[in-house]
Design an enzyme around this catalytic site. Sequence first.
Site, PDB file in Angstrom:
ATOM      1  N   SER A  61       0.864  -1.189   0.000  1.00  0.00           N
ATOM      2  CA  SER A  61       0.000   0.000   0.000  1.00  0.00           C
ATOM      3  C   SER A  61       0.892   1.228   0.000  1.00  0.00           C
ATOM      4  O   SER A  61       2.043   1.163   0.462  1.00  0.00           O
ATOM      5  CB  SER A  61      -0.872   0.004   1.267  1.00  0.00           C
ATOM      6  OG  SER A  61      -1.520   1.254   1.430  1.00  0.00           O
ATOM      7  N   TYR A 102      -1.894  -1.688  10.415  1.00  0.00           N
ATOM      8  CA  TYR A 102      -2.085  -1.833   8.967  1.00  0.00           C
ATOM      9  C   TYR A 102      -0.853  -1.302   8.225  1.00  0.00           C
ATOM     10  O   TYR A 102      -0.273  -1.978   7.377  1.00  0.00           O
ATOM     11  CB  TYR A 102      -3.347  -1.074   8.530  1.00  0.00           C
ATOM     12  CG  TYR A 102      -3.607  -1.148   7.044  1.00  0.00           C
ATOM     13  CD1 TYR A 102      -4.246  -2.254   6.487  1.00  0.00           C
ATOM     14  CD2 TYR A 102      -3.196  -0.130   6.181  1.00  0.00           C
ATOM     15  CE1 TYR A 102      -4.478  -2.338   5.117  1.00  0.00           C
ATOM     16  CE2 TYR A 102      -3.424  -0.206   4.814  1.00  0.00           C
ATOM     17  CZ  TYR A 102      -4.067  -1.306   4.291  1.00  0.00           C
ATOM     18  OH  TYR A 102      -4.285  -1.385   2.926  1.00  0.00           O
TER      19      TYR A 102
HETATM   20  N1  LIG Z   1      -8.838  -0.251  -0.914  1.00  0.00           N
HETATM   21  C1  LIG Z   1      -7.738   0.460  -0.773  1.00  0.00           C
HETATM   22  O1  LIG Z   1      -7.767   1.702  -0.740  1.00  0.00           O
HETATM   23  C2  LIG Z   1      -6.407  -0.237  -0.660  1.00  0.00           C
HETATM   24  C3  LIG Z   1      -5.251   0.532  -0.744  1.00  0.00           C
HETATM   25  C4  LIG Z   1      -4.024  -0.099  -0.641  1.00  0.00           C
HETATM   26  C5  LIG Z   1      -3.944  -1.458  -0.469  1.00  0.00           C
HETATM   27  N2  LIG Z   1      -5.089  -2.183  -0.365  1.00  0.00           N
HETATM   28  C6  LIG Z   1      -4.971  -3.615  -0.156  1.00  0.00           C
HETATM   29  O2  LIG Z   1      -5.654  -4.301  -1.184  1.00  0.00           O
HETATM   30  C7  LIG Z   1      -6.010  -5.603  -0.708  1.00  0.00           C
HETATM   31  C8  LIG Z   1      -7.461  -5.884  -1.058  1.00  0.00           C
HETATM   32  O3  LIG Z   1      -8.276  -5.033  -0.285  1.00  0.00           O
HETATM   33  P1  LIG Z   1      -9.573  -4.324  -0.866  1.00  0.00           P
HETATM   34  O4  LIG Z   1      -9.385  -2.872  -0.719  1.00  0.00           O
HETATM   35  O5  LIG Z   1      -9.918  -4.885  -2.167  1.00  0.00           O
HETATM   36  O6  LIG Z   1     -10.626  -4.717   0.275  1.00  0.00           O
HETATM   37  P2  LIG Z   1     -11.781  -5.806   0.318  1.00  0.00           P
HETATM   38  O7  LIG Z   1     -12.798  -5.546  -0.721  1.00  0.00           O
HETATM   39  O8  LIG Z   1     -12.207  -5.849   1.735  1.00  0.00           O
HETATM   40  O9  LIG Z   1     -11.039  -7.154  -0.069  1.00  0.00           O
HETATM   41  C9  LIG Z   1     -10.250  -7.851   0.837  1.00  0.00           C
HETATM   42  C10 LIG Z   1     -10.163  -9.278   0.368  1.00  0.00           C
HETATM   43  O10 LIG Z   1      -9.318  -9.989   1.282  1.00  0.00           O
HETATM   44  C11 LIG Z   1     -10.017 -11.142   1.713  1.00  0.00           C
HETATM   45  N3  LIG Z   1      -9.618 -11.512   3.057  1.00  0.00           N
HETATM   46  C12 LIG Z   1      -9.620 -10.758   4.174  1.00  0.00           C
HETATM   47  N4  LIG Z   1      -9.189 -11.461   5.213  1.00  0.00           N
HETATM   48  C13 LIG Z   1      -8.921 -12.707   4.745  1.00  0.00           C
HETATM   49  C14 LIG Z   1      -8.432 -13.891   5.336  1.00  0.00           C
HETATM   50  N5  LIG Z   1      -8.147 -13.951   6.644  1.00  0.00           N
HETATM   51  N6  LIG Z   1      -8.259 -14.985   4.554  1.00  0.00           N
HETATM   52  C15 LIG Z   1      -8.547 -14.947   3.241  1.00  0.00           C
HETATM   53  N7  LIG Z   1      -9.011 -13.851   2.623  1.00  0.00           N
HETATM   54  C16 LIG Z   1      -9.188 -12.743   3.371  1.00  0.00           C
HETATM   55  C17 LIG Z   1     -11.469 -10.765   1.642  1.00  0.00           C
HETATM   56  O11 LIG Z   1     -12.225 -11.948   1.516  1.00  0.00           O
HETATM   57  P3  LIG Z   1     -13.402 -12.380   2.512  1.00  0.00           P
HETATM   58  O12 LIG Z   1     -14.137 -11.139   2.870  1.00  0.00           O
HETATM   59  O13 LIG Z   1     -14.169 -13.354   1.702  1.00  0.00           O
HETATM   60  O14 LIG Z   1     -12.677 -12.990   3.654  1.00  0.00           O
HETATM   61  C18 LIG Z   1     -11.520  -9.960   0.371  1.00  0.00           C
HETATM   62  O15 LIG Z   1     -11.609 -10.812  -0.740  1.00  0.00           O
HETATM   63  C19 LIG Z   1      -5.720  -5.605   0.791  1.00  0.00           C
HETATM   64  O16 LIG Z   1      -4.488  -6.250   1.033  1.00  0.00           O
HETATM   65  C20 LIG Z   1      -5.608  -4.135   1.116  1.00  0.00           C
HETATM   66  O17 LIG Z   1      -4.798  -3.886   2.240  1.00  0.00           O
HETATM   67  C21 LIG Z   1      -6.316  -1.610  -0.472  1.00  0.00           C
END
Ligand SMILES: NC(=O)c1ccc[n+]([C@@H]2O[C@H](COP(=O)([O-])OP(=O)(O)OC[C@H]3O[C@@H](n4cnc5c(N)ncnc54)[C@H](OP(=O)(O)O)[C@@H]3O)[C@@H](O)[C@H]2O)c1
Length: 251
Positions: free
Chosen positions: A138, A151
């Site tokens: 991130s 985080y």
């Molecule tokens: N959104 C942003 O602004 C942003 C910015 C920088 C980085 N990121 C990173 O991008 C990645 C995806 O996040 P997102 O923003 O797309 O959020 P999201 O929609 O909440 O997606 C998170 C994903 O991770 C899965 N997950 C969470 N805990 C898990 C576990 N213990 N085991 C297996 N799967 C798990 C969730 O699946 P389930 O709900 O089915 O468990 C979901 O598919 C994350 O690593 C996040 O830190 C996001």
Amino acid sequence: MRHPRAILITGASSGIGEALAVDYAAPGVFLALGGRDAARLENVAAACRAKGAEVRTAAIDVSDRETTAQWVSMIDQARPIDLVIANAGVGLEDGRTIDDAIVRKTFAINLDGTLNTVLPLLPAMRVRQQGQIALMASLASFVGLPQSAAYNASKAAIRVWGESLRQTLRHDHIGVSVICPGFVTTRLTARHKFKMPFLMSAEKASRIIRHGLARNKARIAFPLPTKSAVWLAGVLPGGVTSWLMSRGGRG
Ligand SMILES: NC(=O)c1ccc[n+]([C@@H]2O[C@H](COP(=O)([O-])OP(=O)(O)OC[C@H]3O[C@@H](n4cnc5c(N)ncnc54)[C@H](OP(=O)(O)O)[C@@H]3O)[C@@H](O)[C@H]2O)c1
């Protein structure tokens, strides 16, 4: 790798992982998709199959080391993985409470979950002298932002681990890229009550990530204004950055 044919994605049941799965889905492409929510995962799988991809899903928790290792190894033996995207992650902090359980859970999913996904694949990839590893960090990994200490720290560890791993694995012809997005509209950011500058859709983020991975970029960091801001915060004297953060910098 410009056209990976066998791709494993964790956290594919929503957000950026879902967008990547749908983006890569095409005839001749095999997708192994992981997430905890089986129903949401199946919806994503259906969308990928509709685009012609062959899909296998697994409702697993990446913080469970043994189960995750079994899953990724089983997939890799059946369909040698060209590209693994260790994307699963959570942001659980509320910015005020420092809760022991939440801090540890954040590290267990974000950091250990990444290691649990990638490490079991390395021996076979090294033998094959082929493969690509994408680690979801991130822009929050570059500086200690307020509100989400665990985080930010978990993402910093992933980023630095990936940057080092890239150097080690290049002798084995294995690419490693760290992905550093700014704010993306997903379930993770839906809980943020503060203003998120340069917020972008998961679909746009996926296109940028895919473009960067096709070029084996060391670091896929975007968007430029947020990237520039965190870079500046990282190079300023610590006291100045701390003062700026206390005036309301969020991430
Ligand atoms: N959104 C942003 O602004 C942003 C910015 C920088 C980085 N990121 C990173 O991008 C990645 C995806 O996040 P997102 O923003 O797309 O959020 P999201 O929609 O909440 O997606 C998170 C994903 O991770 C899965 N997950 C969470 N805990 C898990 C576990 N213990 N085991 C297996 N799967 C798990 C969730 O699946 P389930 O709900 O089915 O468990 C979901 O598919 C994350 O690593 C996040 O830190 C996001």
